[in-house]
Enzyme design. Structure first.
Site, PDB file in Angstrom:
ATOM      1  N   ASN A 109       0.601  -4.271   1.151  1.00  0.00           N
ATOM      2  CA  ASN A 109       1.989  -4.643   0.834  1.00  0.00           C
ATOM      3  C   ASN A 109       2.120  -5.053  -0.634  1.00  0.00           C
ATOM      4  O   ASN A 109       2.852  -5.976  -0.961  1.00  0.00           O
ATOM      5  CB  ASN A 109       2.408  -5.802   1.770  1.00  0.00           C
ATOM      6  N   LYS A 122       8.601  -3.121  -1.736  1.00  0.00           N
ATOM      7  CA  LYS A 122       9.042  -1.898  -1.078  1.00  0.00           C
ATOM      8  C   LYS A 122       9.215  -2.121   0.428  1.00  0.00           C
ATOM      9  O   LYS A 122      10.077  -1.520   1.070  1.00  0.00           O
ATOM     10  CB  LYS A 122       8.005  -0.807  -1.322  1.00  0.00           C
ATOM     11  N   GLN A 185      -3.945  -9.743  -3.477  1.00  0.00           N
ATOM     12  CA  GLN A 185      -4.980  -8.999  -4.176  1.00  0.00           C
ATOM     13  C   GLN A 185      -5.088  -9.558  -5.589  1.00  0.00           C
ATOM     14  O   GLN A 185      -4.249 -10.347  -6.038  1.00  0.00           O
ATOM     15  CB  GLN A 185      -4.692  -7.501  -4.154  1.00  0.00           C
ATOM     16  N   LYS A 391       7.930   7.798   0.561  1.00  0.00           N
ATOM     17  CA  LYS A 391       7.723   7.574  -0.879  1.00  0.00           C
ATOM     18  C   LYS A 391       9.009   7.823  -1.670  1.00  0.00           C
ATOM     19  O   LYS A 391       9.162   7.354  -2.792  1.00  0.00           O
ATOM     20  CB  LYS A 391       6.638   8.530  -1.413  1.00  0.00           C
TER      21      LYS A 391
END
EC number: 2.7.7.9
Length: 503
Positions: A109, A122, A185, A391
């Site tokens: 994510n 997103k 991350q 996408k």
């Protein structure tokens, strides 16, 4: 002198070695300057990030040219990629909840909605009946937990770009039967393409520093998940596997047959890594493919292929499958390899140009590339329906249409569609942003019998339009085409100017 060019010439002469060492020293000094600016509560976290970056940078300086020797690439052995039908034929265990209770679902994510003209994560874009990617994910897992009386948790790997907005929205799921965890991350510094030194001068990522940092690709999941403490928590709770996928892949639902195959391996040998692959079509020529390389399964991405072999790599006949990025990975194996520093992923060098015109590079890794570090890895060739990424707004049109029905957060192809393939949809640049796209469709057309749709220029669609066969609509520059309400277009090319004015 452009250092990156100097580095890449063959023959690691002493001169290059000296340059390399000096460069590493310069980068180390720059990173230390950045670290000093970290507030005390962020110091440890920042230090871990910058240490991780230094390791990656060190490897980047050691590697030269494409990271695969094309002569060593072979087709994978027959038994290393199993057809999904064979996995499914083994059936399900009597006690489904016992295998589900050993699973953790992880969604990647970290991405923003910028390519679709949206601000923020997103995963918060509405994709179906006002439901966002995140809503659908939570609904799917809640349905599993209620149906089988289990406790499958959802973990979101956020980036510094998505973390704050995602956490705000998570409060709305507090009454759902899904435990939701997040971890971030890493945040790595972008480096100047010429000097190879970090662009950032301090740790902040606002103001002029906004563009100085980046999340280093989803290969970062192993270190970040480990560092977050969640890996040990889940192992302590008796969890054994994570199912990792992109949050924008609406086909990536928990598959009980694959899970059963992992929990009850047919030969008794536990499989540490499963990659779901699916057959390539002409639209997928750039996707990474599974190969046999030096006796191990290995993911090869287009960026690693020497230029002379790119066409061969894209060939649908030689490399028939590609990676969906739906991955099933053993938690114990991640812990072991992470502690041995033995997860080996090729570096992806991603060039970018910042708003001010500065050329930078960001060093990234991909989660699937680690497959070669795990024991007894397996590819499973799954149906195309498990790969449904959104996408672009062209993808969004497909998933919003009557081609799919929605049930408990899962999208399935409508039974009314006579052939199982998805139509090819190409919407032009007037449709790129979600808000423009929504404005141009009064309602989503009936697409059950559509094969191919191309739309270019200033085009709008009235209510209850039906599209069948091949439909091409092209409004030339300065012209506008309004498809009238209730229109049925079957194997039609519409061009020129068609204005419908209210009177």
């Amino acid at each position: 002198m452009d250092l990156s060019k100097a580095m890449s010439q063959d023959g690691a002469s002493q001169f290059q070695e000296v340059i390399r060492q000096e460069l590493e020293l310069s980068v180390k000094k720059e990173l230390e300057k950045i670290l000093i600016t970290a507030p005390s509560h962020e110091f440890e976290h920042t230090k871990k990030d910058l240490d991780g970056f230094r390791k990656l940078f060190h490897r980047f300086l050691q590697e030269k040219g494409p990271s695969v020797d094309w002569g060593k690439i072979q087709r994978p052995p027959e038994d290393s990629i199993q057809p999904y039908e064979k996995i499914k034929a083994r059936g399900l265990p009597d006690n489904i909840s016992s295998v589900l209770n050993k699973l953790v679902v992880v969604k990647l994510n970290g991405g923003l909605g910028t390519s679709m003209g949206c601000k923020g994560p997103k995963s918060l874009i509405g994709v179906r009946n006002e439901n966002t990617f995140l809503d659908l994910t939570v609904q799917q897992i809640e349905h599993l937990n209620k149906t089988y009386n289990t406790d499958v948790p959802l973990v979101l790997m956020n980036s510094f770009n998505t973390d704050e907005d995602t956490k705000k929205i998570l409060q709305k799921y507090s009454h759902c039967r899904v435990k939701i965890y997040t971890f971030n991350q890493s945040r790595y510094p972008r480096i100047n393409k010429e000097s190879l030194l970090p662009v950032a001068k301090d740790v902040s990522y606002s103001g002029e520093n906004t563009e100085a940092w980046y999340p280093p690709g989803h290969g970062d999941i192993y270190a970040s998940f480990y560092n977050s403490g969640l890996l040990d928590t889940f192992i302590g709770e008796g969890k054994e596997y994570i199912f990792v996928s992109n949050i924008d892949n609406l086909g990536a639902t928990v598959d009980l047959y694959i899970l059963n195959h992992l929990m009850n391996p047919p030969n008794g040998k536990p499989c540490e890594f499963v990659m779901e692959v699916t057959n390539k079509t002409r639209a997928d020529v750039k996707g990474g493919t599974l190969t046999q390389y030096e006796g191990k399964l290995r993911l090869v991405e287009i960026a690693q292929v020497p230029k002379a072999h790119v066409d061969e790599f894209k060939s649908v006949s030689k490399f028939k499958i590609f990676n969906t990025n739906n991955l099933w990975i053993s938690l114990a194996a991640v812990k072991r390899l992470q502690e041995q520093n033995a997860i080996d992923m090729e570096i992806i060098v991603n060039p970018k140009t910042l708003d001010g015109g500065l050329n930078v590079i960001q060093l990234e890794t991909a989660v699937g590339a680690a497959i070669k570090s795990f024991e007894n890895s397996l590819g499973i060739n799954v149906p195309r329906s498990r790969f449904l990424p959104v996408k672009t707004t062209s993808d969004l049109l497909l998933v919003m249409s009557n081609l799919y029905s929605l049930n408990a957060g899962s999208l399935t192809m409508s039974e009314k569609r006579e052939f199982p393939t998805v139509p090819l949809v190409k919407l032009g640049s007037s449709f790129t942003k979600v808000q423009d796209y929504l404005r141009r469709f009064e309602s989503i057309p009936d697409m059950l019998e559509l094969d191919h749709l191309t739309v270019s220029g200033d085009v709008t669609f009235g209510k209850n339009v039906s599209l069948k066969g091949t439909v091409i609509i092209i409004a030339n520059h300065g012209d506008r085409i309004d498809i009238p309400p209730g229109a049925v277009l079957e194997n039609k090319i519409v061009s020129g100017n068609l204005r419908i004015l209210d009177h």
